[in-house]
Design an enzyme around this catalytic site. Structure first.
Site, PDB file in Angstrom:
ATOM      1  N   THR A   1      -1.020   7.698  -0.772  1.00  0.00           N
ATOM      2  CA  THR A   1      -2.276   7.654  -1.534  1.00  0.00           C
ATOM      3  C   THR A   1      -3.180   6.514  -1.053  1.00  0.00           C
ATOM      4  O   THR A   1      -4.359   6.481  -1.379  1.00  0.00           O
ATOM      5  CB  THR A   1      -1.986   7.423  -3.024  1.00  0.00           C
TER       6      THR A   1
ATOM      7  N   ASP B   1       0.488  -1.964  13.019  1.00  0.00           N
ATOM      8  CA  ASP B   1       0.883  -2.606  11.763  1.00  0.00           C
ATOM      9  C   ASP B   1       1.025  -4.111  12.005  1.00  0.00           C
ATOM     10  O   ASP B   1       1.941  -4.549  12.710  1.00  0.00           O
ATOM     11  CB  ASP B   1       2.215  -2.007  11.279  1.00  0.00           C
TER      12      ASP B   1
ATOM     13  N   ARG C   1       0.848  -1.185   0.000  1.00  0.00           N
ATOM     14  CA  ARG C   1       0.000   0.000   0.000  1.00  0.00           C
ATOM     15  C   ARG C   1       0.884   1.235   0.000  1.00  0.00           C
ATOM     16  O   ARG C   1       1.811   1.324   0.803  1.00  0.00           O
ATOM     17  CB  ARG C   1      -0.836  -0.070   1.273  1.00  0.00           C
TER      18      ARG C   1
ATOM     19  N   ASP D   1       4.433  -5.705  11.143  1.00  0.00           N
ATOM     20  CA  ASP D   1       5.483  -5.378  12.127  1.00  0.00           C
ATOM     21  C   ASP D   1       5.251  -6.119  13.444  1.00  0.00           C
ATOM     22  O   ASP D   1       6.192  -6.589  14.081  1.00  0.00           O
ATOM     23  CB  ASP D   1       5.509  -3.868  12.415  1.00  0.00           C
TER      24      ASP D   1
END
Ligand code: URA
Length: 212
Positions: free
Chosen positions: A107, A202, A103, A205
């Site tokens: 944007t 995340d 991703r 992560d």
């Protein structure tokens, strides 16, 4: 498109522990595996089977086995890998494809960078593994990819979803795609950075550290 939210106290307790920022990667991976068992139980409810005859030590009776071609599990790299082992323990007969998706953090647009799967998925049930249904962009890409290859049925298994992502899927996924998403929880919202709130951060992560 169908959305199935698993409302179960064991799921809720495990998700709560996943959310905790002090939960280690070791424990996070363990919890993700335990959660996939619970989610996969529901997600695989409609896999196709064929009747077979089995001989027990006492007599002969009818049973079932998973129909050919066997389902394909498709983890989305990299966070989906955290759900793969558990899925294969529940359904070891499945084959595994891979789809890399990234991703753009500004944007929020999703692009794919790797794809390993058969060219023909006719008559196959495909299980997409992606822990976080955030904007919905990755799941749309993955679902369209396997639909083009003629997958007969698509089920996505996610840990957490944002309402915005679910709405995006409902609006943008072609109506002729047989698509179900199974999730452990729907959170409050997406923030301006595309993170699920309250979420768990995340997922890649948290599972694997920040090296990748
Ligand atoms: N991906 C993640 O890993 N976490 C989020 O909250 C959203 C997308």
């Amino acid at each position: 498109m169908r959305v199935i939210e698993i409302k179960h106290p064991l799921c809720h307790a495990k998700v709560t522990e996943l959310r905790d920022k002090n939960t280690s990667s070791v424990r996070f991976r363990q919890l993700a595996e335990e959660l996939i068992y619970l989610l996969a139980y529901e997600a695989t409810r409609e896999i196709e089977v064929v009747e077979i005859t089995v001989t027990t030590p006492v007599t002969t009776t009818q049973g079932v086995e998973i129909k050919q071609p066997v389902p394909m599990v498709l983890p989305i790299l990299r966070a989906g890998l955290g759900l793969l082992d558990g899925m294969l323990k529940i359904m070891p007969q499945a084959e595994v494809g891979f789809l890399g998706a990234v991703r753009n953090e500004e944007t929020l647009e999703v692009t794919t960078y790797a794809q390993r799967m058969p060219n023909d998925l006719s008559n196959r049930h495909v299980f997409i593994l992606d822990p976080m249904l955030a904007t919905g962009g990755t799941l749309i890409k993955a679902a369209e990819t396997v639909h083009k290859l003629k997958a007969s049925k698509i089920t996505a298994i996610c840990l957490l979803a944002a309402p915005e992502g679910i709405e995006h899927l409902k609006k943008n996924l072609a109506a002729d795609i047989d698509f179900t998403v199974v999730i452990a929880g729907v959170d409050e919202k997406l923030n301006e950075k595309g993170y699920i709130v309250p979420g768990l951060g995340d997922a890649g992560d948290r599972l694997f550290g920040s090296a990748g």
